[in-house]
Scaffold this motif. Structure first.
Motif, PDB file in Angstrom:
ATOM      1  N   HIS A  96      -7.898  -0.938   5.321  1.00  0.00           N
ATOM      2  CA  HIS A  96      -8.029  -2.213   4.592  1.00  0.00           C
ATOM      3  C   HIS A  96      -6.680  -2.790   4.159  1.00  0.00           C
ATOM      4  O   HIS A  96      -6.614  -3.937   3.716  1.00  0.00           O
ATOM      5  CB  HIS A  96      -8.969  -2.048   3.383  1.00  0.00           C
ATOM      6  CG  HIS A  96      -8.358  -1.341   2.209  1.00  0.00           C
ATOM      7  ND1 HIS A  96      -8.586  -0.018   1.918  1.00  0.00           N
ATOM      8  CD2 HIS A  96      -7.539  -1.788   1.222  1.00  0.00           C
ATOM      9  CE1 HIS A  96      -7.942   0.315   0.815  1.00  0.00           C
ATOM     10  NE2 HIS A  96      -7.298  -0.740   0.376  1.00  0.00           N
ATOM     11  N   TYR A 113     -22.520   5.734  -7.209  1.00  0.00           N
ATOM     12  CA  TYR A 113     -22.363   4.769  -6.119  1.00  0.00           C
ATOM     13  C   TYR A 113     -23.555   4.724  -5.157  1.00  0.00           C
ATOM     14  O   TYR A 113     -23.594   3.877  -4.267  1.00  0.00           O
ATOM     15  CB  TYR A 113     -21.091   5.086  -5.321  1.00  0.00           C
ATOM     16  CG  TYR A 113     -19.817   4.750  -6.061  1.00  0.00           C
ATOM     17  CD1 TYR A 113     -19.587   3.467  -6.556  1.00  0.00           C
ATOM     18  CD2 TYR A 113     -18.837   5.715  -6.273  1.00  0.00           C
ATOM     19  CE1 TYR A 113     -18.417   3.153  -7.226  1.00  0.00           C
ATOM     20  CE2 TYR A 113     -17.653   5.415  -6.943  1.00  0.00           C
ATOM     21  CZ  TYR A 113     -17.455   4.131  -7.416  1.00  0.00           C
ATOM     22  OH  TYR A 113     -16.288   3.821  -8.077  1.00  0.00           O
ATOM     23  N   SER A 129      -3.747   2.057  -2.808  1.00  0.00           N
ATOM     24  CA  SER A 129      -4.518   2.106  -1.567  1.00  0.00           C
ATOM     25  C   SER A 129      -3.707   2.686  -0.415  1.00  0.00           C
ATOM     26  O   SER A 129      -2.525   2.374  -0.257  1.00  0.00           O
ATOM     27  CB  SER A 129      -4.971   0.702  -1.175  1.00  0.00           C
ATOM     28  OG  SER A 129      -5.985   0.249  -2.032  1.00  0.00           O
ATOM     29  N   ASN A 132     -16.608  -0.416   3.602  1.00  0.00           N
ATOM     30  CA  ASN A 132     -15.430   0.438   3.338  1.00  0.00           C
ATOM     31  C   ASN A 132     -15.484   1.751   4.109  1.00  0.00           C
ATOM     32  O   ASN A 132     -14.870   2.748   3.703  1.00  0.00           O
ATOM     33  CB  ASN A 132     -15.294   0.744   1.836  1.00  0.00           C
ATOM     34  CG  ASN A 132     -15.193  -0.497   0.986  1.00  0.00           C
ATOM     35  OD1 ASN A 132     -14.294  -1.300   1.171  1.00  0.00           O
ATOM     36  ND2 ASN A 132     -16.147  -0.677   0.077  1.00  0.00           N
ATOM     37  N   CYS A 174     -10.808   0.249 -12.254  1.00  0.00           N
ATOM     38  CA  CYS A 174      -9.867   1.363 -12.314  1.00  0.00           C
ATOM     39  C   CYS A 174     -10.118   2.162 -13.586  1.00  0.00           C
ATOM     40  O   CYS A 174     -10.002   1.628 -14.698  1.00  0.00           O
ATOM     41  CB  CYS A 174      -8.426   0.855 -12.317  1.00  0.00           C
ATOM     42  SG  CYS A 174      -7.968  -0.110 -10.865  1.00  0.00           S
ATOM     43  N   CYS A 181       0.839  -1.205   0.000  1.00  0.00           N
ATOM     44  CA  CYS A 181       0.000   0.000   0.000  1.00  0.00           C
ATOM     45  C   CYS A 181       0.866   1.244   0.000  1.00  0.00           C
ATOM     46  O   CYS A 181       2.069   1.181   0.257  1.00  0.00           O
ATOM     47  CB  CYS A 181      -0.895   0.029   1.250  1.00  0.00           C
ATOM     48  SG  CYS A 181      -2.410  -0.947   1.134  1.00  0.00           S
ATOM     49  N   ASP A 183     -12.284   4.007   6.700  1.00  0.00           N
ATOM     50  CA  ASP A 183     -11.131   3.267   6.158  1.00  0.00           C
ATOM     51  C   ASP A 183      -9.841   4.058   6.357  1.00  0.00           C
ATOM     52  O   ASP A 183      -9.276   4.622   5.416  1.00  0.00           O
ATOM     53  CB  ASP A 183     -11.365   2.980   4.673  1.00  0.00           C
ATOM     54  CG  ASP A 183     -10.335   2.010   4.091  1.00  0.00           C
ATOM     55  OD1 ASP A 183      -9.570   1.424   4.884  1.00  0.00           O
ATOM     56  OD2 ASP A 183     -10.315   1.850   2.862  1.00  0.00           O
ATOM     57  N   GLN A 220      -5.250  -0.529  -7.836  1.00  0.00           N
ATOM     58  CA  GLN A 220      -4.667  -1.405  -6.832  1.00  0.00           C
ATOM     59  C   GLN A 220      -3.208  -1.038  -6.593  1.00  0.00           C
ATOM     60  O   GLN A 220      -2.471  -0.757  -7.523  1.00  0.00           O
ATOM     61  CB  GLN A 220      -4.766  -2.874  -7.270  1.00  0.00           C
ATOM     62  CG  GLN A 220      -6.149  -3.472  -7.171  1.00  0.00           C
ATOM     63  CD  GLN A 220      -6.925  -3.328  -8.463  1.00  0.00           C
ATOM     64  OE1 GLN A 220      -6.568  -2.530  -9.328  1.00  0.00           O
ATOM     65  NE2 GLN A 220      -7.988  -4.091  -8.597  1.00  0.00           N
ATOM     66  N   SER A 246      -9.070   4.734  -0.991  1.00  0.00           N
ATOM     67  CA  SER A 246      -9.834   3.710  -0.288  1.00  0.00           C
ATOM     68  C   SER A 246     -10.387   2.620  -1.218  1.00  0.00           C
ATOM     69  O   SER A 246      -9.952   1.484  -1.168  1.00  0.00           O
ATOM     70  CB  SER A 246     -10.976   4.362   0.498  1.00  0.00           C
ATOM     71  OG  SER A 246     -11.735   3.403   1.202  1.00  0.00           O
ATOM     72  N   TRP A 247     -11.337   2.968  -2.080  1.00  0.00           N
ATOM     73  CA  TRP A 247     -11.943   1.924  -2.911  1.00  0.00           C
ATOM     74  C   TRP A 247     -12.517   2.503  -4.196  1.00  0.00           C
ATOM     75  O   TRP A 247     -12.486   3.696  -4.432  1.00  0.00           O
ATOM     76  CB  TRP A 247     -13.031   1.172  -2.139  1.00  0.00           C
ATOM     77  CG  TRP A 247     -14.225   2.005  -1.737  1.00  0.00           C
ATOM     78  CD1 TRP A 247     -14.316   2.860  -0.674  1.00  0.00           C
ATOM     79  CD2 TRP A 247     -15.484   2.073  -2.408  1.00  0.00           C
ATOM     80  NE1 TRP A 247     -15.552   3.447  -0.635  1.00  0.00           N
ATOM     81  CE2 TRP A 247     -16.301   2.973  -1.673  1.00  0.00           C
ATOM     82  CE3 TRP A 247     -16.019   1.457  -3.541  1.00  0.00           C
ATOM     83  CZ2 TRP A 247     -17.617   3.279  -2.052  1.00  0.00           C
ATOM     84  CZ3 TRP A 247     -17.332   1.742  -3.916  1.00  0.00           C
ATOM     85  CH2 TRP A 247     -18.117   2.644  -3.174  1.00  0.00           C
TER      86      TRP A 247
END
Length: 466
Positions: free
Chosen positions: A273, A390, A415, A316, A439, A258, A319, A412, A434-435
């Motif tokens: 996370h 979302y 994060s 999530n 992508c 990360c 986070d 990825q 975060s999320w």
């Protein structure tokens, strides 16, 4: 017949007289002393050959030692990634058994150096608010009050900044009340009492109806967020660590897991996370700072990992986590904390943000070998929480940034990394990666933990773990 014999020449006996009759010094032979044998003089070529052999031998030894050290390092990394060593029992256990809530080592050694959680149920009593960084203190009975410049001293500046964390060359200035945002112009106000320079600021004040000086205190506590100059992440470009010196790589077993952000010489903000699964044992982690190109060597050890106690992995939400380095980094051109944002920062939709990291260059791709950056706009909360984006998955602890058409996004490996905004000559940490769904997909922008909403938690954790 007469035979003629050859004449016989008489040889005199060997004389023991010295060759030089003038010096009648008797020479007494000394046993054990012999004439040094004659040897041929070494040529320059012979000397060069011998020196070459010595040099080759030395180089061979150095290379072999290097190979052994390198092999030892990677063997240790491999072992550390698979096993936890119980020092008291002198045995290895599978790493998954460390920090699992069960004592697998004598004395519970495997459950001591583990990630912890912390939930805040109090209000941190000091904060900066608005884009002008106005100092406010909290009173349980009356709430937040802006601090007047009345009787304010340099010692008060030192004390207040120390309460707020990272302090370096702290300075204060005044903001006239009529220049405050409308909700702050009418107070409530407070002011420090005389002779209270070293008293915690929230304990050193008394209420005021108005500020006699006509201004309130604005603080600048450090050199955070300042860089010497001024996008790969999805759709990004190459970056240099000197321009983003708070960016760090969080690694386990030599592998980048990360990103994170230095918010002081000893504290890193990242995502909760990042510590899912078996990544809860502290000794496994290293924080690599000051590098543009991904490196697995070196790095800082970690002695605290504190995850927000309200973190909800399914949603999530909350986070965020903090990592404390075993020893502070040396602040310099390539290593410098980013500023935490003030409360009520007031960022408008479409404000320009920057996101950095070594994450995937494309969905299902590979980690980038060099640091990447991308400029993206902040997305209005109402848009991000609309049904076509979302919906109800967006909470107050989240913000969105990116393009609705996609293409530019974190991915990825990014994060835990920083989403930052530049204002007043400083970079501020607005969000934590975060999320998101995929992508760079259309109508699926990146979602970030809202740092402004987490300030109370961040300040409390740092204060309780000096």
């Amino acid at each position: 017949m007469t035979i003629k014999l050859p004449a016989i020449t008489q040889v005199p006996e060997e004389s023991i007289a010295p060759l030089n009759p003038r010096h009648q010094v008797q020479v007494v032979p000394r046993p054990g002393r012999h004439r040094r044998p004659m040897t041929a003089t070494k040529t320059q070529k012979d000397k060069a050959s011998k020196a070459k052999k010595v040099l080759l031998t030395a180089l061979t030894v150095v290379v072999l030692l290097g190979i052994l050290v390198t092999a030892g390092y990677f063997i240790k990394q491999l072992i550390d990634s698979k096993y936890f060593f119980c020092k008291s029992a002198v045995k290895f256990i599978p790493i998954d058994q460390a920090c699992d809530g069960k004592n697998d080592c004598a004395g519970g050694e495997d459950e001591i150096t583990c990630l912890s959680t912390f939930t805040v149920n109090t209000t941190f009593p000091v904060r900066l608010t608005s884009a002008r960084h106005v100092l406010q203190v909290y009173n349980p009975g009356q709430g937040w009050r802006s601090v007047c410049r009345d009787d304010w001293t340099e010692q008060h500046t030192q004390t207040a900044c120390k309460q707020l964390g990272y302090t370096n060359n702290p300075q204060s200035s005044g903001v006239t009340v009529d220049k405050l945002i409308p909700s702050m112009k009418t107070g409530p106000f407070t002011a420090v009492r005389p002779m209270t320079g070293t008293t915690p600021i929230h304990e050193a004040t008394m209420d005021r109806a108005v500020c006699r000086s006509g201004s309130v205190v604005s603080l600048s506590c450090s050199d955070c967020g300042q860089v010497g100059s001024q996008d790969r992440i999805i759709g990004g470009t190459d970056a240099f660590i000197e321009d983003w010196p708070w960016q760090v790589s969080l690694q386990v077993g030599g592998n980048h897991v990360c990103g994170g952000s230095l918010v002081s010489p000893r504290w890193v903000v990242t995502a909760a996370h990042c510590f899912s699964g078996s990544k809860k044992e502290l000794s496994r982690w290293r924080v690599v700072s000051g590098r543009t190109y991904m490196s697995t060597l070196g790095g800082s050890y970690v002695d605290r990992i504190i995850m927000n106690g309200n973190y909800d992995a399914a949603q999530n939400d909350y986070d965020i986590a903090l990592m404390r380095l075993s020893s502070p980094i040396t602040v310099g051109v390539a290593r410098k904390p980013v500023c935490l944002p003030p409360k009520a920062f007031g960022l408008a939709a479409k404000s320009t943000m920057a996101v950095t990291g070594w994450g995937y260059l494309e969905e299902n791709g590979k980690v980038s070998p060099s640091l990447q950056k991308a400029s993206i706009p902040l997305i209005d909360q109402s848009v991000c929480s609309s049904p076509i984006v979302y919906g109800s998955a967006i909470t107050q602890r989240m913000i969105c940034a990116g393009f609705m058409e996609g293409k530019v996004d974190a991915c990825q490996g990014d994060s835990g990394g920083p989403l930052v905004h530049f204002t007043s000559s400083r970079w501020h940490l607005v969000g934590v990666v975060s999320w998101g769904v995929g992508c760079g997909r259309e109508r699926r922008p990146g979602v970030y933990c809202n740092v402004e909403e987490m300030l109370n938690w961040i300040n409390t954790v740092i204060e309780k773990n000096p």
